[in-house]
Scaffold this active site. Structure first.
Site, PDB file in Angstrom:
ATOM      1  N   GLY A  53      56.151  63.129 -27.473  1.00  0.00           N
ATOM      2  CA  GLY A  53      56.322  64.531 -27.074  1.00  0.00           C
ATOM      3  C   GLY A  53      55.825  65.465 -28.160  1.00  0.00           C
ATOM      4  O   GLY A  53      56.452  66.486 -28.441  1.00  0.00           O
ATOM      5  N   ALA A  54      54.679  65.120 -28.742  1.00  0.00           N
ATOM      6  CA  ALA A  54      54.170  65.882 -29.896  1.00  0.00           C
ATOM      7  C   ALA A  54      53.243  67.015 -29.477  1.00  0.00           C
ATOM      8  O   ALA A  54      52.548  67.584 -30.316  1.00  0.00           O
ATOM      9  CB  ALA A  54      53.463  64.941 -30.868  1.00  0.00           C
ATOM     10  N   SER A  56      54.186  69.852 -27.877  1.00  0.00           N
ATOM     11  CA  SER A  56      54.903  71.103 -27.612  1.00  0.00           C
ATOM     12  C   SER A  56      56.096  71.217 -28.553  1.00  0.00           C
ATOM     13  O   SER A  56      56.543  70.208 -29.116  1.00  0.00           O
ATOM     14  CB  SER A  56      55.389  71.078 -26.143  1.00  0.00           C
ATOM     15  OG  SER A  56      56.143  72.226 -25.829  1.00  0.00           O
ATOM     16  N   GLY A  57      56.593  72.422 -28.719  1.00  0.00           N
ATOM     17  CA  GLY A  57      57.880  72.702 -29.340  1.00  0.00           C
ATOM     18  C   GLY A  57      58.237  71.908 -30.577  1.00  0.00           C
ATOM     19  O   GLY A  57      57.516  71.904 -31.591  1.00  0.00           O
ATOM     20  N   ILE A  58      59.377  71.247 -30.511  1.00  0.00           N
ATOM     21  CA  ILE A  58      59.924  70.531 -31.668  1.00  0.00           C
ATOM     22  C   ILE A  58      58.995  69.397 -32.113  1.00  0.00           C
ATOM     23  O   ILE A  58      58.810  69.159 -33.306  1.00  0.00           O
ATOM     24  CB  ILE A  58      61.339  70.003 -31.316  1.00  0.00           C
ATOM     25  CG1 ILE A  58      62.314  71.186 -31.189  1.00  0.00           C
ATOM     26  CG2 ILE A  58      61.845  69.015 -32.366  1.00  0.00           C
ATOM     27  CD1 ILE A  58      63.704  70.815 -30.700  1.00  0.00           C
ATOM     28  N   GLY A  59      58.392  68.699 -31.152  1.00  0.00           N
ATOM     29  CA  GLY A  59      57.503  67.576 -31.486  1.00  0.00           C
ATOM     30  C   GLY A  59      56.277  68.045 -32.253  1.00  0.00           C
ATOM     31  O   GLY A  59      55.847  67.407 -33.226  1.00  0.00           O
ATOM     32  N   SER A 181      70.640  65.794 -27.653  1.00  0.00           N
ATOM     33  CA  SER A 181      70.893  67.222 -27.468  1.00  0.00           C
ATOM     34  C   SER A 181      72.381  67.483 -27.627  1.00  0.00           C
ATOM     35  O   SER A 181      73.205  66.633 -27.272  1.00  0.00           O
ATOM     36  CB  SER A 181      70.453  67.608 -26.049  1.00  0.00           C
ATOM     37  OG  SER A 181      71.016  68.840 -25.689  1.00  0.00           O
ATOM     38  N   TYR A 210      70.229  65.612 -17.340  1.00  0.00           N
ATOM     39  CA  TYR A 210      69.713  65.767 -18.701  1.00  0.00           C
ATOM     40  C   TYR A 210      70.816  65.433 -19.713  1.00  0.00           C
ATOM     41  O   TYR A 210      70.624  64.626 -20.633  1.00  0.00           O
ATOM     42  CB  TYR A 210      69.219  67.210 -18.886  1.00  0.00           C
ATOM     43  CG  TYR A 210      68.804  67.572 -20.287  1.00  0.00           C
ATOM     44  CD1 TYR A 210      67.515  67.310 -20.741  1.00  0.00           C
ATOM     45  CD2 TYR A 210      69.708  68.183 -21.170  1.00  0.00           C
ATOM     46  CE1 TYR A 210      67.132  67.647 -22.040  1.00  0.00           C
ATOM     47  CE2 TYR A 210      69.329  68.518 -22.461  1.00  0.00           C
ATOM     48  CZ  TYR A 210      68.042  68.250 -22.889  1.00  0.00           C
ATOM     49  OH  TYR A 210      67.664  68.577 -24.174  1.00  0.00           O
TER      50      TYR A 210
HETATM   51  N1  NAP Z   1      64.594  73.090 -27.928  1.00  0.00           N
HETATM   52  C1  NAP Z   1      65.902  72.892 -27.974  1.00  0.00           C
HETATM   53  O1  NAP Z   1      66.709  73.818 -28.229  1.00  0.00           O
HETATM   54  C2  NAP Z   1      66.460  71.527 -27.744  1.00  0.00           C
HETATM   55  C3  NAP Z   1      67.857  71.383 -27.712  1.00  0.00           C
HETATM   56  C4  NAP Z   1      68.389  70.109 -27.548  1.00  0.00           C
HETATM   57  C5  NAP Z   1      67.554  69.018 -27.437  1.00  0.00           C
HETATM   58  N2  NAP Z   1      66.199  69.178 -27.439  1.00  0.00           N
HETATM   59  C6  NAP Z   1      65.364  67.972 -27.311  1.00  0.00           C
HETATM   60  O2  NAP Z   1      64.267  68.052 -28.195  1.00  0.00           O
HETATM   61  C7  NAP Z   1      63.133  67.365 -27.634  1.00  0.00           C
HETATM   62  C8  NAP Z   1      61.934  68.302 -27.653  1.00  0.00           C
HETATM   63  O3  NAP Z   1      62.253  69.417 -26.835  1.00  0.00           O
HETATM   64  P1  NAP Z   1      61.438  70.782 -26.827  1.00  0.00           P
HETATM   65  O4  NAP Z   1      62.435  71.849 -26.692  1.00  0.00           O
HETATM   66  O5  NAP Z   1      60.434  70.795 -27.896  1.00  0.00           O
HETATM   67  O6  NAP Z   1      60.732  70.642 -25.386  1.00  0.00           O
HETATM   68  P2  NAP Z   1      59.235  70.904 -24.863  1.00  0.00           P
HETATM   69  O7  NAP Z   1      58.691  72.117 -25.467  1.00  0.00           O
HETATM   70  O8  NAP Z   1      59.344  70.857 -23.382  1.00  0.00           O
HETATM   71  O9  NAP Z   1      58.461  69.614 -25.382  1.00  0.00           O
HETATM   72  C9  NAP Z   1      58.710  68.370 -24.808  1.00  0.00           C
HETATM   73  C10 NAP Z   1      57.598  67.428 -25.133  1.00  0.00           C
HETATM   74  O10 NAP Z   1      57.881  66.165 -24.489  1.00  0.00           O
HETATM   75  C11 NAP Z   1      56.719  65.796 -23.752  1.00  0.00           C
HETATM   76  N3  NAP Z   1      57.060  64.930 -22.627  1.00  0.00           N
HETATM   77  C12 NAP Z   1      57.878  65.194 -21.587  1.00  0.00           C
HETATM   78  N4  NAP Z   1      57.910  64.149 -20.755  1.00  0.00           N
HETATM   79  C13 NAP Z   1      57.099  63.213 -21.275  1.00  0.00           C
HETATM   80  C14 NAP Z   1      56.725  61.930 -20.887  1.00  0.00           C
HETATM   81  N5  NAP Z   1      57.174  61.382 -19.758  1.00  0.00           N
HETATM   82  N6  NAP Z   1      55.878  61.223 -21.666  1.00  0.00           N
HETATM   83  C15 NAP Z   1      55.400  61.758 -22.821  1.00  0.00           C
HETATM   84  N7  NAP Z   1      55.716  62.986 -23.241  1.00  0.00           N
HETATM   85  C16 NAP Z   1      56.554  63.705 -22.475  1.00  0.00           C
HETATM   86  C17 NAP Z   1      56.109  67.092 -23.330  1.00  0.00           C
HETATM   87  O11 NAP Z   1      54.776  66.881 -22.905  1.00  0.00           O
HETATM   88  P3  NAP Z   1      53.999  67.955 -21.991  1.00  0.00           P
HETATM   89  O12 NAP Z   1      53.560  69.011 -22.968  1.00  0.00           O
HETATM   90  O13 NAP Z   1      52.878  67.180 -21.413  1.00  0.00           O
HETATM   91  O14 NAP Z   1      54.968  68.460 -20.979  1.00  0.00           O
HETATM   92  C18 NAP Z   1      56.234  67.888 -24.611  1.00  0.00           C
HETATM   93  O15 NAP Z   1      55.251  67.499 -25.539  1.00  0.00           O
HETATM   94  C19 NAP Z   1      63.547  66.945 -26.228  1.00  0.00           C
HETATM   95  O16 NAP Z   1      63.957  65.605 -26.228  1.00  0.00           O
HETATM   96  C20 NAP Z   1      64.743  67.848 -25.926  1.00  0.00           C
HETATM   97  O17 NAP Z   1      65.639  67.257 -25.014  1.00  0.00           O
HETATM   98  C21 NAP Z   1      65.635  70.414 -27.582  1.00  0.00           C
END
Ligand code: NAP
Length: 327
Positions: A53-54, A56-59, A181, A210
């Protein structure tokens, strides 16, 4: 004394949720005396990390932080264009960036098998694997193998990936981090749900699916930590607090609006994962972290995980993936 007070303040922030999960929480904690030192500059040189998940966002932020520490970073995403675009950006921004582009849908078990076999032919060892890919689909949907999407993406795919990369992880040895999370605090694994791990019963609730699969990640990481104890591989789970990311904006628009001013940066959300992999601190049972400190996995009224339900989950995950049987 100063350390005891600082730990008390840290715990109070954690219990208050709103303060602890926001940029206020991380801002205060960084100033407390017990805040652990940052990884030394260049401390990841010669080490190889996979971030899922690299794209977008945190990745994205995590990949950048690992690169800044000198690591070789494998950027894994499901969309080849997004992977290529971000790899190009990193190579422009970071001099001598060693970035490897990886395409794999972690929710697709066949894709995970193929990608792991391919990687094993290309690299001798891994020093870090962060299961960061995550999603919160509003409607129930299924992976190519017919598994509910959040279960496939957060639990089944990462479990299979960990199983198939085991030799590379031991060769590192690696730290494996599951990005869970804080939402998992709102979900327990009930015996009543033992026959519904795929969320088929009743009306589908994306937020609940989720949260429950994020709870499953914590259980699974703990089981992996025990299984790999003594091998040199460390396994942890963590939550990032609330960070501003495209995922939060699209999946939780109202929450996003309400909390936007106090959300963390993506790099702040990624911080504990980077620190765990770079510094490899010792950890004890549950192995669950937030802001560079182990945290409880249950709060207030919640009981510890039902052992029968835990066993049911571990059996189901092994059966459905063909991956390691954990206990
Ligand atoms: N942001 C927060 O406040 C928060 C809070 C609690 C937990 N988290 C956790 O932190 C992690 C990153 O979240 P984020 O907020 O950065 O979310 P995000 O912006 O939606 O990024 C998610 C990443 O995961 C990728 N992804 C989703 N499904 C996938 C799959 N089947 N195979 C490969 N890659 C996949 C996405 O790819 P695409 O770009 O192709 O969609 C994207 O690169 C997640 O596990 C989330 O549950 C985040």
């Amino acid at each position: 004394m100063a350390h005891s007070l600082s730990r008390l303040l840290d715990a109070a922030l954690d219990r208050s949720v709103v303060l602890g999960y926001t940029s206020i929480g991380s801002g205060v904690r960084r100033r407390l005396p017990h805040w652990p030192a940052d990884p030394a500059p260049g401390s990841m040189a010669g080490r190889r990390v996979v971030v899922t998940g690299a794209t977008s966002g945190i990745g994205e932020a995590m990949a950048r932080s690992f690169l800044d520490l000198g690591a070789t970073v494998h950027l894994l995403g499901r969309n080849p264009d997004k992977v290529a675009d971000y790899a190009r950006e990193l190579r422009t921004q970071v001099p001598n960036a060693d970035v490897v582009e990886e395409v794999c849908d972690v929710a697709d078990l066949d894709a995970v098998r193929a990608w792991c076999a391919d990687l094993a032919g290309r690299v001798p060892a891994l020093h870090g694997l962060v299961h960061n890919a995550g999603a919160m689909p509003p409607e129930r949907s299924e992976s190519p193998q017919g598994h509910e999407t959040t279960l496939a993406c957060h639990v089944l795919g990462p479990h299979l990936m960990t199983s198939l990369l085991r030799d590379l992880l031991v060769a590192g040895p690696a730290s494996v981090v599951w990005m869970s999370s804080g939402g998992m605090y709102g979900a327990s694994l009930h015996a009543a749900d033992a026959d519904d791990l795929e969320f088929r019963r009743g009306e589908y609730d994306g937020v609940q699916a989720y949260a429950r699969t994020k709870r499953m990640q914590v259980v699974l990481a703990d089981a992996w930590a025990e299984t790999l104890r003594g091998s040199g591989v460390l396994v942890e789970s963590m939550h990032p607090g609330w960070a501003t990311t495209p995922g939060v904006t699209s999946s939780l628009p109202r929450f996003d609006k309400l909390t936007r001013r106090v959300q963390r940066t993506p790099a702040d959300g990624a911080d504990t994962a980077v620190w765990l992999v770079a510094t490899r601190p010792a950890s004890g049972p549950h192995h669950f972290w937030h802001d560079r400190r182990q945290r409880p996995t249950t709060v207030g009224w919640q009981r510890e995980e039902d052992p029968a339900m835990r066993a049911r989950l571990l059996t189901y995950v092994a059966e459905q993936t063909g991956g390691a049987a954990l206990s």
